[in-house]
Design an enzyme around this catalytic site. Structure first.
Site, PDB file in Angstrom:
ATOM      1  N   ASP A 104       0.867  -1.183   0.000  1.00  0.00           N
ATOM      2  CA  ASP A 104       0.000   0.000   0.000  1.00  0.00           C
ATOM      3  C   ASP A 104       0.897   1.224   0.000  1.00  0.00           C
ATOM      4  O   ASP A 104       1.976   1.198   0.607  1.00  0.00           O
ATOM      5  CB  ASP A 104      -0.895   0.004   1.251  1.00  0.00           C
TER       6      ASP A 104
ATOM      7  N   CYS B 242     -19.173   2.823  -1.720  1.00  0.00           N
ATOM      8  CA  CYS B 242     -19.369   2.261  -3.064  1.00  0.00           C
ATOM      9  C   CYS B 242     -20.635   2.734  -3.761  1.00  0.00           C
ATOM     10  O   CYS B 242     -20.563   3.362  -4.812  1.00  0.00           O
ATOM     11  CB  CYS B 242     -19.364   0.742  -2.971  1.00  0.00           C
TER      12      CYS B 242
ATOM     13  N   THR C  32     -13.372  -0.884  -8.438  1.00  0.00           N
ATOM     14  CA  THR C  32     -14.475  -0.534  -9.340  1.00  0.00           C
ATOM     15  C   THR C  32     -14.031   0.606 -10.234  1.00  0.00           C
ATOM     16  O   THR C  32     -13.679   1.682  -9.753  1.00  0.00           O
ATOM     17  CB  THR C  32     -15.703  -0.097  -8.528  1.00  0.00           C
TER      18      THR C  32
ATOM     19  N   PHE D 177     -17.458  -8.092  -5.607  1.00  0.00           N
ATOM     20  CA  PHE D 177     -18.850  -7.857  -5.221  1.00  0.00           C
ATOM     21  C   PHE D 177     -19.051  -7.942  -3.713  1.00  0.00           C
ATOM     22  O   PHE D 177     -20.183  -7.957  -3.236  1.00  0.00           O
ATOM     23  CB  PHE D 177     -19.776  -8.859  -5.922  1.00  0.00           C
ATOM     24  N   LEU D 178     -17.960  -8.049  -2.952  1.00  0.00           N
ATOM     25  CA  LEU D 178     -18.166  -8.276  -1.510  1.00  0.00           C
ATOM     26  C   LEU D 178     -18.728  -7.035  -0.818  1.00  0.00           C
ATOM     27  O   LEU D 178     -18.510  -5.903  -1.235  1.00  0.00           O
ATOM     28  CB  LEU D 178     -16.893  -8.768  -0.831  1.00  0.00           C
TER      29      LEU D 178
ATOM     30  N   LYS E  16     -20.944   6.571  -4.736  1.00  0.00           N
ATOM     31  CA  LYS E  16     -19.858   6.975  -5.644  1.00  0.00           C
ATOM     32  C   LYS E  16     -19.990   6.263  -6.993  1.00  0.00           C
ATOM     33  O   LYS E  16     -19.866   6.880  -8.055  1.00  0.00           O
ATOM     34  CB  LYS E  16     -18.530   6.610  -4.960  1.00  0.00           C
TER      35      LYS E  16
HETATM   36  C1  UGA Z   1     -21.916  -2.555  -2.040  1.00  0.00           C
HETATM   37  C2  UGA Z   1     -22.483  -3.754  -2.817  1.00  0.00           C
HETATM   38  O1  UGA Z   1     -23.592  -4.296  -2.110  1.00  0.00           O
HETATM   39  C3  UGA Z   1     -21.424  -4.837  -2.992  1.00  0.00           C
HETATM   40  O2  UGA Z   1     -21.931  -5.919  -3.761  1.00  0.00           O
HETATM   41  C4  UGA Z   1     -20.210  -4.230  -3.702  1.00  0.00           C
HETATM   42  O3  UGA Z   1     -19.158  -5.175  -3.830  1.00  0.00           O
HETATM   43  C5  UGA Z   1     -19.702  -3.039  -2.889  1.00  0.00           C
HETATM   44  O4  UGA Z   1     -20.754  -2.068  -2.724  1.00  0.00           O
HETATM   45  C6  UGA Z   1     -18.556  -2.435  -3.640  1.00  0.00           C
HETATM   46  O5  UGA Z   1     -18.789  -1.916  -4.731  1.00  0.00           O
HETATM   47  O6  UGA Z   1     -17.409  -2.589  -3.213  1.00  0.00           O
HETATM   48  P1  UGA Z   1     -21.377  -2.087   0.551  1.00  0.00           P
HETATM   49  O7  UGA Z   1     -21.035  -0.700   0.145  1.00  0.00           O
HETATM   50  O8  UGA Z   1     -20.465  -2.824   1.447  1.00  0.00           O
HETATM   51  O9  UGA Z   1     -21.570  -3.027  -0.744  1.00  0.00           O
HETATM   52  O10 UGA Z   1     -22.776  -2.009   1.295  1.00  0.00           O
HETATM   53  P2  UGA Z   1     -24.280  -2.488   1.012  1.00  0.00           P
HETATM   54  O11 UGA Z   1     -24.587  -3.666   1.803  1.00  0.00           O
HETATM   55  O12 UGA Z   1     -24.522  -2.546  -0.444  1.00  0.00           O
HETATM   56  O13 UGA Z   1     -25.077  -1.254   1.623  1.00  0.00           O
HETATM   57  C7  UGA Z   1     -24.954   0.049   1.071  1.00  0.00           C
HETATM   58  C8  UGA Z   1     -25.919   1.008   1.699  1.00  0.00           C
HETATM   59  O14 UGA Z   1     -27.244   0.699   1.304  1.00  0.00           O
HETATM   60  C9  UGA Z   1     -25.923   0.999   3.219  1.00  0.00           C
HETATM   61  O15 UGA Z   1     -25.969   2.325   3.688  1.00  0.00           O
HETATM   62  C10 UGA Z   1     -27.181   0.255   3.582  1.00  0.00           C
HETATM   63  O16 UGA Z   1     -27.716   0.649   4.810  1.00  0.00           O
HETATM   64  C11 UGA Z   1     -28.093   0.646   2.435  1.00  0.00           C
HETATM   65  N1  UGA Z   1     -29.160  -0.342   2.173  1.00  0.00           N
HETATM   66  C12 UGA Z   1     -28.862  -1.585   1.747  1.00  0.00           C
HETATM   67  C13 UGA Z   1     -30.491   0.034   2.339  1.00  0.00           C
HETATM   68  O17 UGA Z   1     -30.798   1.175   2.719  1.00  0.00           O
HETATM   69  N2  UGA Z   1     -31.476  -0.881   2.059  1.00  0.00           N
HETATM   70  C14 UGA Z   1     -31.202  -2.128   1.634  1.00  0.00           C
HETATM   71  O18 UGA Z   1     -32.142  -2.907   1.384  1.00  0.00           O
HETATM   72  C15 UGA Z   1     -29.867  -2.492   1.478  1.00  0.00           C
END
Ligand code: UGA
Length: 464
Positions: free
Chosen positions: A44, A291, A135, A183-184, A294
């Site tokens: 890093d 993610c 990404t 996709f995690l 952005k």
């Molecule tokens: C997201 C994607 O879900 C992953 O698949 C992807 O790999 C990742 O971005 C990335 O591009 O690296 P992440 O940012 O960890 O993952 O979080 P999410 O679980 O997607 O949640 C994102 C936001 O949406 C959170 O603030 C969560 O509270 C909100 N959310 C999620 C909702 O308001 N409602 C839902 O039903 C689901």
């Protein structure tokens, strides 16, 4: 002959791997690959992160990651190192997991990716597969390729500094670029690494495909082979679609409130249709994190550059930006005047099981509450330290509590902004006794309305 030796090395996991970028994607990838049996170097540009990792600590909180880190520092299969160029020269497969922050216009800032490509070019001492995991907008992989060709020693055939040049085609035979989007999800990164729904490999050579297929073979999930641009677009499309689902259900939630329906039952009702499904339809205060917001903006920008007005996604973003106002309005309606009132806030992280507060909806909500003169008692199981950097405790207007119950003490309302399991376990009777006025404003629909009301609360939630 050489190819057969390479195949055997692959099967014996003797092909050295490195991961560039020790963030939320890079560390789970590095220690996950170590767990699969590969020897992985981690680098890093932020040397403090390397020092932290070497001491066996993580620069952020992520469930199950600490155990894997300790295990593979001990096994010697994960080696954090400051020697980036040395690691590049030693590696055959290089996973690029560096940050792709955002410019003001929404465009992805690819300067870290470019810097990495140039560094790889300078150290191209044999065949390398460069795997882009960050990404990035479509055609970034093509740019990485072009950059490596241009800056590889002898790559610029017109350059007087490179008299002993080799041709562009000779250089490109010494490396491949693949797009293998991640996709995690934060908060479950380790689980997602080992149990992905699919692995997408954008490749333009057999060699690149064989290496990636071998690396991911143990994961027992569909491995999709595509071209480079398609793989990059799959990632953007997935995140944009997930964001669309959330904004869609948030609008439905608002409609449920006006017509007197229950959004949770609506989700249940539509989710039973397999074409829709129940997932990612949790209404609330909007999506945050590093993610979704952005990537959505970057996708809109990408479309715009191509001459397309993806207005649907602009609306998804607009709906999301309004969610904190919608929530603040609920707080207002419950409390009328906020000035001088103590308000408890439970949950600061953008989602549970992480200490990450990047673009967390809680930030805008806290700003709004402070602007109205409220006195805040904040609590989060792991994000408080990060939040203190934005809202320090000075001035007596913001206090961080060591227990959820302390945030409720003397409060005129208690707000739920993140759906941590810990909050579901709270003894509501005890919470009520601690509060000055028993009002819960639940931005994540943690409780059944009947349960909260039976415990003696005025209960306001989303879309019910
Ligand atoms: C997201 C994607 O879900 C992953 O698949 C992807 O790999 C990742 O971005 C990335 O591009 O690296 P992440 O940012 O960890 O993952 O979080 P999410 O679980 O997607 O949640 C994102 C936001 O949406 C959170 O603030 C969560 O509270 C909100 N959310 C999620 C909702 O308001 N409602 C839902 O039903 C689901």
């Amino acid at each position: 002959m050489e190819d057969r030796v390479f195949a055997r090395e692959l099967q014996d996991k003797m092909v050295p791997i490195m991961v560039l970028g020790m963030g939320h994607v890079g560390i789970p990838t590095a220690v996950g690959l170590a767990e699969l049996g590969w020897k992985v170097a981690g680098v890093d540009q932020d040397l403090a992160k390397i020092a932290i990792l070497r001491e066996g600590r993580l620069p952020f909180y992520e469930p199950e990651l600490q155990e894997l880190l300790s295990k593979h520092l001990a096994s010697g299969r994960f080696i954090p190192t400051e020697d980036v160029e040395g690691a590049i020269r030693s590696a055959t497969v290089l996973f690029v997991c560096v940050g792709t922050p955002q410019r003001n216009n929404g465009e992805a800032d690819l300067s870290q990716v470019e810097a990495v490509a140039r560094m790889i070019a300078r150290n191209l001492n044999g065949y390398k597969l460069i795997v882009e995991k960050s990404t990035v907008p479509a055609i970034t992989a093509q740019w990485i390729k072009r950059t490596i060709q241009r800056y590889a020693k002898g790559g610029n055939t017109n350059s007087p500094e490179n008299p002993g040049h080799v041709s562009g085609s000779e250089i490109s035979s010494r490396f491949d670029v693949a797009s293998n989007p991640e996709f995690l999800q934060e908060g479950r990164a380790v689980h997602d690494f080992f149990h992905p729904e699919r692995v997408v490999c954008g490749v333009d050579s057999e060699q690149a495909w064989e290496i990636l297929a071998e690396i991911y073979r143990p994961l027992q999930c569909p491995i999709l082979r595509t071209d480079l641009n398609t793989a990059e677009l799959i990632k953007h499309t997935a995140n944009a679609f997930l964001a669309t689902k959330i904004s869609f259900i948030n609008m439905v939630a608002d409609l449920c409130e006006t017509v007197g329906a229950d959004v949770m039952r609506v989700v249940e009702g539509i989710g039973l249709d397999p074409r829709i499904g129940p997932d990612f339809l949790r209404p609330g205060i909007g999506f945050g994190g590093y993610c979704l917001p952005k990537d959505l903006r970057a996708f809109i920008y990408l479309a715009e550059v191509q001459g397309l007005d993806f207005s649907l996604l602009k609306e998804v973003e607009r709906v999301n930006q309004r969610r904190s106002e919608v929530f603040l309005k609920k707080v207002h309606q419950a409390l009328w005047v906020l000035n001088g009132k103590t308000v408890g806030v439970l949950g600061l992280a953008f989602k549970p099981n992480t200490d990450d507060i990047r673009e967390a909806p809680s930030i805008k909500i806290i700003q709004g509450l402070l602007a109205e003169g409220a006195v805040l008692q904040l609590y989060d199981p792991s994000a408080m330290r990060n939040m203190q950097a934005i809202f320090p405790e000075e001035g007596g207007r913001v206090k961080y509590c060591s227990l959820a119950y302390d945030a409720a003490r003397g409060a005129h309302a208690l707000l739920f902004l993140t759906e941590w399991d810990e909050f579901r376990q709270l003894d509501l009777a005890q919470v009520r006794n601690l509060m000055e006025v028993p009002i819960l404003v639940d931005g994540r629909n943690l409780f059944a309305p009947a349960q909260a009301r039976a415990a003696g609360f005025e209960y306001i939630s989303i879309g019910r």
